[in-house]
Enzyme design. Structure first.
Site, short mmCIF file in Angstrom:
data_model
loop_
_atom_site.label_atom_id
_atom_site.label_comp_id
_atom_site.label_asym_id
_atom_site.label_seq_id
_atom_site.Cartn_x
_atom_site.Cartn_y
_atom_site.Cartn_z
N HIS A 30 -4.62 -37.62 94.89
CA HIS A 30 -4.28 -36.94 96.15
C HIS A 30 -4.82 -37.69 97.36
CE1 HIS A 30 -3.04 -33.73 93.56
NE2 HIS A 30 -4.27 -33.52 93.11
N HIS A 72 0.85 -31.19 91.76
CA HIS A 72 0.84 -31.87 90.47
C HIS A 72 2.20 -31.76 89.80
CE1 HIS A 72 -3.06 -29.92 91.35
NE2 HIS A 72 -3.49 -31.14 91.17
#
Lengths: 329, 329
Positions: free
Chosen positions: A54, A216
């Site tokens: 991320h 995700h």
């Protein structure tokens, strides 16, 4: 799948070492995959922990005015209690540590063990959990709402409050206030591919997008055809405004890219979102646009909206100097 | 191709308006596609001009300590003389304007007309041309080497010199010194798709990369199989070190992403590049990693290496506060 890497198993460690190289104020503990400030500040410590993939979240938000340490799990996987303990130790300057977590079951479970270990060492530890994603009530890896891009503004706000010398209780209260006032909604245009894998775990069609997909790749609300930027602004903000009352208030907006979407498109969306908010009588007094919380090479975006008050505005504007977020104050 | 946009023909204007929204110190002139500082500083003005699609370059480098105005062409296309004139006017505070160009024929031609127009208005204008790309001697859109990511550090250095009150001649000399000392080499893993088009203009194979491709997809040196990060660091730096003598010196490195490559991979590459340079006895004293000069959604990267002296180090570290580059000084 082409990735700039050596071995997939070492990518997180190598990434953290590269980050350390780019910012001499940071120190990397590669064996525990922790990034921390090289010099401890005498204040409440702020730590975060979560899966990698991320970037710049979260290691990129360690530095003056934001976090004191970040603990990096494998890609899209929770770091262990042992790793989190190291992060807490590094964040600790004797005034207690606040852990900022995104609401994923693995992170929460491992944190509860890390907290026990830290307390055995005499460190006071508390935590707040960000659940800003209004897309779905529960998800693949979470009981309750997921924590996504809004977390970056929580890092900023809690970091500024701690830098001003507030107590652990006060920092937690302010962070929780901001969490209560922030909502995020996203959409994805492509999947992402994990290093070491040949292909993404799923695909979207040539003209298909998924509203509310998680960072995700967790399922969102619906798959639909491509929309214009104006339509997307309405869809994403519509969901946010239906969830929380921003009427007549001042707000900060974060238009976040998921990694594969050009900055140009994020600015276009920011402009359209601002128009929607203006029509609703919401005053947009802070606008952040960029790749703040990504999903590797996923194309897509999210919009976060934070209802401001004087305290939150001041904390957002307070100085911060981290690789991923800088404000001059 | 899925893009967050409304109409392709308006995307540059809408992007600039979004940028203005995110930074109240900037003002947008949408009809001329110019971004400028809202309050003119009493100093030599710095302006740049070039095609869009490289965000945050260049509009994102307008602000305190860097540029005073940026002129945005259509995507990968040169802005007109008329647009450049507006940029020069906005950058002008009565002490002359330095235009920083990347070496592309269209930009240079249109600038020479804009310079004449500006001089008719009594504005003193000079320019420097960045040609940092060591990949090819001439290219599709350039006679001589192309200007690519190293340009961002030239913006920073010239901006800091101007902010310190130097004359137009002095700012130009320092910018030229930095241009003479910087080299860049890149590689691409995917093509990019222009807004409004269905597909990219060319493709690379599943395991194929192109060494030395330009930031508009111009041909590079060779197509080859995918490499590890370590191999890439050696290939890219090998070409740079063969071109300019960095031996025993101090250098700044910029590891730049082309847009579609995750930050994680850029940090890995930065680590490997640092090892190569250490072996060569080059001291890396400043490292910048991020998406500074992109090619829409292209996956790939470049490495720029700038040979430092005390003046250049000081100018790199001087304060800058722009959307795309901030240093605290």
């Amino acid at each position: 799948m082409k990735k700039i890497m050596n071995e997939a198993g070492n990518i997180v460690e190598e990434m953290l070492k590269g980050l350390e190289l780019s910012d001499p104020s940071l120190v990397c503990f590669p064996e525990k995959r922790v990034i921390a400030r090289r010099e401890k500040a005498s204040k409440v410590g702020l730590c975060t922990a979560g899966g990698s993939g991320h970037e710049p979240a979260h290691a990129g938000y360690v530095g003056m005015g934001m976090l004191d340490a970040a603990v990096a799990g494998n890609i899209f996987a929770s770091p262990s209690p042992d790793q989190m303990l190291k992060g807490i130790e590094e964040a600790n300057a004797g005034k207690g540590v606040l852990m900022i977590l995104k609401n994923y079951t693995g992170d929460l479970m491992n944190f509860s063990m890390a907290k026990e270990l830290a307390e055995m060492e005499g460190i006071t530890v508390d935590c707040v959990v960000v659940k800003d994603d209004v897309a779905v009530p529960d998800s693949t890896y979470s009981a309750g709402r997921r924590g996504i891009a809004g977390t970056v503004l929580i890092h900023k706000i809690a970091g500024a409050r701690a830098a001003k010398g507030a107590s652990l209780k006060e920092v937690k209260e302010t962070a929780q206030k901001a969490i209560d006032r922030i909502r995020t909604m996203g959409m994805s245009m492509t999947a992402c591919t994990l290093p070491g894998l040949e292909k993404p775990g799923f695909t979207l069609g040539e003209e298909e997008i998924e509203i509310g997909m998680g960072i995700h790749g967790e399922p969102g609300i619906e798959k639909t055809g491509m929309k214009t930027s104006k339509e997307l602004a309405e869809i994403l903000l519509g969901k946010i405004l239906a969830d929380y009352d921003y009427n007549g208030s001042e707000a900060a907006m974060l238009v976040n890219g998921l990694g594969g979407t050009p900055l140009m498109e994020l600015y276009v969306l920011a402009g359209d979102a601002a128009k929607v908010l203006k029509e609703k009588g919401i005053t947009l007094s802070r606008v952040y646009v960029g790749n703040y919380m990504t999903s590797l090479d996923m194309a897509g975006c999210s919009i976060s909206l934070l209802k401001l008050d004087e305290e939150l505005k001041e904390l957002l504007d307070a100085p911060a100097n981290t690789p991923g977020f800088k404000t001059f104050g």
